[in-house]
Design an enzyme around this catalytic site. Structure first.
Site, mmCIF file in Angstrom:
data_model
loop_
_atom_site.group_PDB
_atom_site.id
_atom_site.type_symbol
_atom_site.label_atom_id
_atom_site.label_comp_id
_atom_site.label_asym_id
_atom_site.label_seq_id
_atom_site.Cartn_x
_atom_site.Cartn_y
_atom_site.Cartn_z
ATOM 1 N N GLU A 8 -29.374 -74.559 -0.341
ATOM 2 C CA GLU A 8 -28.221 -74.737 0.772
ATOM 3 C C GLU A 8 -27.588 -73.569 1.249
ATOM 4 O OE1 GLU A 8 -25.974 -76.937 3.615
ATOM 5 O OE2 GLU A 8 -27.658 -77.538 2.300
ATOM 6 N N CYS A 19 -19.953 -77.725 3.219
ATOM 7 C CA CYS A 19 -21.331 -78.225 2.863
ATOM 8 C C CYS A 19 -21.859 -79.514 3.386
ATOM 9 C CB CYS A 19 -21.528 -77.803 1.368
ATOM 10 S SG CYS A 19 -23.185 -78.145 0.915
ATOM 11 N N CYS A 63 -22.573 -80.682 -1.050
ATOM 12 C CA CYS A 63 -21.297 -80.661 -2.115
ATOM 13 C C CYS A 63 -20.059 -81.266 -1.316
ATOM 14 C CB CYS A 63 -21.092 -79.367 -2.611
ATOM 15 S SG CYS A 63 -22.495 -78.324 -3.026
ATOM 16 N N HIS A 71 -15.553 -80.724 -3.146
ATOM 17 C CA HIS A 71 -14.411 -80.032 -2.270
ATOM 18 C C HIS A 71 -13.592 -81.099 -2.172
ATOM 19 C CE1 HIS A 71 -16.545 -75.995 -2.111
ATOM 20 N NE2 HIS A 71 -17.570 -76.714 -1.658
ATOM 21 N N ARG A 126 -22.720 -78.003 -9.502
ATOM 22 C CA ARG A 126 -23.280 -76.636 -9.564
ATOM 23 C C ARG A 126 -22.423 -75.821 -10.494
ATOM 24 N NH1 ARG A 126 -25.029 -78.938 -5.034
ATOM 25 N NH2 ARG A 126 -27.155 -78.155 -4.316
ATOM 26 N N SER A 154 -21.073 -71.180 -6.548
ATOM 27 C CA SER A 154 -22.233 -70.243 -6.234
ATOM 28 C C SER A 154 -21.660 -68.874 -6.022
ATOM 29 C CB SER A 154 -22.914 -70.763 -5.139
ATOM 30 O OG SER A 154 -23.709 -71.748 -5.479
ATOM 31 N N CYS A 187 -26.047 -73.151 -3.773
ATOM 32 C CA CYS A 187 -25.662 -73.850 -2.365
ATOM 33 C C CYS A 187 -24.900 -72.549 -1.663
ATOM 34 C CB CYS A 187 -24.260 -74.750 -2.995
ATOM 35 S SG CYS A 187 -24.070 -76.208 -1.461
ATOM 36 N N CYS A 242 -36.411 -69.765 6.106
ATOM 37 C CA CYS A 242 -37.186 -70.189 5.388
ATOM 38 C C CYS A 242 -38.382 -69.507 5.180
ATOM 39 C CB CYS A 242 -37.286 -71.578 6.025
ATOM 40 S SG CYS A 242 -35.603 -72.445 6.015
#
Length: 551
Positions: A14, A61, A64, A68, A463, A486, A530, A533
């Site tokens: 993410e 996010c 998540c 939070h 995480r 993260s 989190c 490409c």
């Protein structure tokens, strides 16, 4: 100077993460982790009503979201001094447990599995032999030679069409893949099964949270879903939780052990030194004593000496981050979010160069890994009644020593083991909630008065360790900071040159082919970043730029 490789952005995560490594003698000699996104929600929150903060921060996010929100309401709960009712604690625990069950399944199968499973190799598998293998290692409710043949045909159709979808442009045929064709086919089939199940598991948040993502039932003082505590809704939640747990025990864990048996060498790759866990799932009002997942910090891998956590020892260093420096590292209550006024310059060449939007959190000045491995190590060190036997039996099954936990393999295994332990607690929390309701206790909210002060909301999420800190003045938010998992795991160096956990973990990692840096992805993905490409791999010695697309 060794060969430099830049992976930007890392996929199957993410957000946007850049990893730069220096390779010498076929191994990683140096590493830099760079968060490529500026968040800034702390700045948006200044001057707002503290009760609204959780609606903003969960928009950090799309994955998540609940975690939070609950950290934020806990921080304001703390600041105003409100004690939430038992039912609110139980519902928060249930929603949080649902997050773990859903999140860890998605990570293993859909974000991390392709680092270990060669999808194209599955086309060479014998469906009958695959069915025999699955019967021996897995308790999946679907199977048989015809089933695995149908999965293989679906994969073949993808290949023949030239459009592999989510399986396109990966490193198929890479020598780092070790599974047999039959094991690869079994894993691909379970990848598809997990896709179906995760959609159902996400409904658990909607039952008591109103929706998913971004549940709406949390408030300072408790939860608002008292009208939803009907026998039908409670039964639906428990049914999905049990179905998910059945998949975890009979498919996820057997797959995890099967994959791990082929990659035991990764029990010596990708480890860190220090570990921090805030703990989670309060069983009563006494925290941290009642936390089902215990709180603690481990220094120097000394699991026998788990130390208590004092949140006042947490600081954030911005020496190597694209923020204005205010002197010494600051505790979050005094923390600042002031991006540089000039355009950020990416600089990993000099010792003081800035190279990330991510700050560098430290505990007692030390870099600490957070997440499933940290939680399991703290629980193991404290002799946890459920997790210690799980860890010991898993190590015995794989025939590896406890030291193998400090690794990429250990990090991935810990995620599965804690999913078992946490999922097994769901029914007891549901039954406790039902008993309260039967006894006439349907309270889910405690009234309070807004007042000035400061509060902290600590929780441990899939995480890792997540903390929100709030200062309230004149009924408004004066300062708000949050330090996310993260940030702990994937931040940059600090003023003393200490690496972040992911930078440390990458040191010594073998790199077989710089054009296809499979090994980097394995360790980075094991942290479940989190932070999305194409990959650009640069060879500075030849000045050649390799453009490699991955799924």
């Amino acid at each position: 100077m060794g060969q430099r490789i830049i992976v930007d952005p890392i996929t199957r995560i993410e957000g946007h993460l850049r990893i730069e490594i220096e390779v010498e003698g076929g191994k990683v000699k140096n590493a830099w982790s760079s968060g490529q996104m500026f968040r800034g929600i702390e700045m948006i929150l200044q001057g707002r009503d503290p009760r609204d903060a959780h609606h903003f921060v969960q928009r950090s996010c799309g994955v998540c979201t609940y975690v939070h929100s609950v950290a934020s309401v806990r921080a304001v709960d703390d600041a105003v001094g409100v004690k939430i009712p038992k039912n609110a604690r139980l519902i928060r625990n249930l929603l949080h447990a649902a997050q773990f069950q859903h999140d860890h399944l998605v990570h293993f199968y859909h974000l991390h599995a392709l680092d270990w499973v060669d999808v194209i190799s599955a086309l060479k598998a014998d469906p009958k032999a695959t069915a025999t293998l699955a019967d021996n290692v897995s308790g999946s409710k679907v199977g048989g030679a015809n089933y695995y043949k149908s999965v293989q045909q679906r994969l073949q159709t993808f290949v023949d069409s030239g459009q592999l979808g989510p399986f396109a442009n990966a490193y198929w045929g890479h020598p780092a893949y070790k599974l047999t064709p039959e094991a690869n086919l079994m894993a691909c089939a379970h990848y598809i099964e997990a896709l179906r199940l995760q959609a159902k598991a996400a409904r658990m948040h909607a039952i008591f949270g109103g929706k998913n993502p971004h549940p709406q039932s949390l408030v300072v003082g408790g939860v608002t879903c008292v009208a939803d505590l009907t026998p039908e809704r409670i039964a639906e939640f428990l049914y999905i939780a049990k179905e998910t747990q059945d998949f975890v025990k009979n498919v996820y864990i057997p797959d995890l052990l099967a994959v791990a048996s082929f990659y035991k060498d990764w029990g010596g790759i990708g480890g860190c030194t220090n570990f921090l866990a805030y703990g989670e799932f309060p069983q009563n009002e006494k925290e941290p004593e009642s936390l089902y997942m215990p709180r603690g910090v481990v220094f120097g891998r000394d699991v026998a000496k788990v130390q208590p956590v004092d949140q006042m020892k947490i600081t954030e260093d911005v020496t190597r981050s694209w923020y204005e420096e205010g002197g010494k590292p600051l505790h979050p209550w005094a923390g600042e979010t002031k991006p540089l006024k000039e355009n950020p310059k990416y600089d990993t060449a000099s010792s003081g160069g800035k190279y990330s939007w991510t700050k560098a959190p430290r505990y007692e000045g030390k870099s600490c890994e957070v997440g499933p491995l940290a939680r399991v190590l703290v629980a193991y060190g404290k002799g946890h009644k459920d997790l210690k036997p799980l860890v010991d039996s898993t190590l015995e099954k794989l025939g590896i020593p406890v030291e193998a936990l400090f690794s990429t393999l250990g990090r991935t295994a810990a995620r599965g083991l804690e999913t078992i332990a946490i999922g097994d607690q769901v029914e007891s929390w549901v039954m406790e909630l039902v008993e309260n309701l039967k006894n006439g206790d349907n309270s889910t909210y405690t009234p309070y008065e807004m007042k000035d002060g400061q509060g902290v909301g600590l929780n441990d999420v899939p995480r890792g360790a997540l903390g929100h800190w709030v200062k309230i003045k004149d009924g408004k938010i004066e300062n708000y900071q949050y330090v996310v998992p993260s940030t702990w795991n994937l931040g940059p160096r600090d003023a003393a040159g200490n690496m972040s956990p992911v930078e440390e973990a990458l040191i010594g990692t073998p790199i077989h082919d710089p054009k296809r840096p499979m090994e980097i992805l394995r360790t980075v993905h094991s942290f479940d970043p989190c932070i999305a490409c194409a990959i650009h791999v640069i060879d500075p010695d030849s000045n050649e730029v390799y453009k490699v697309r991955v799924c």
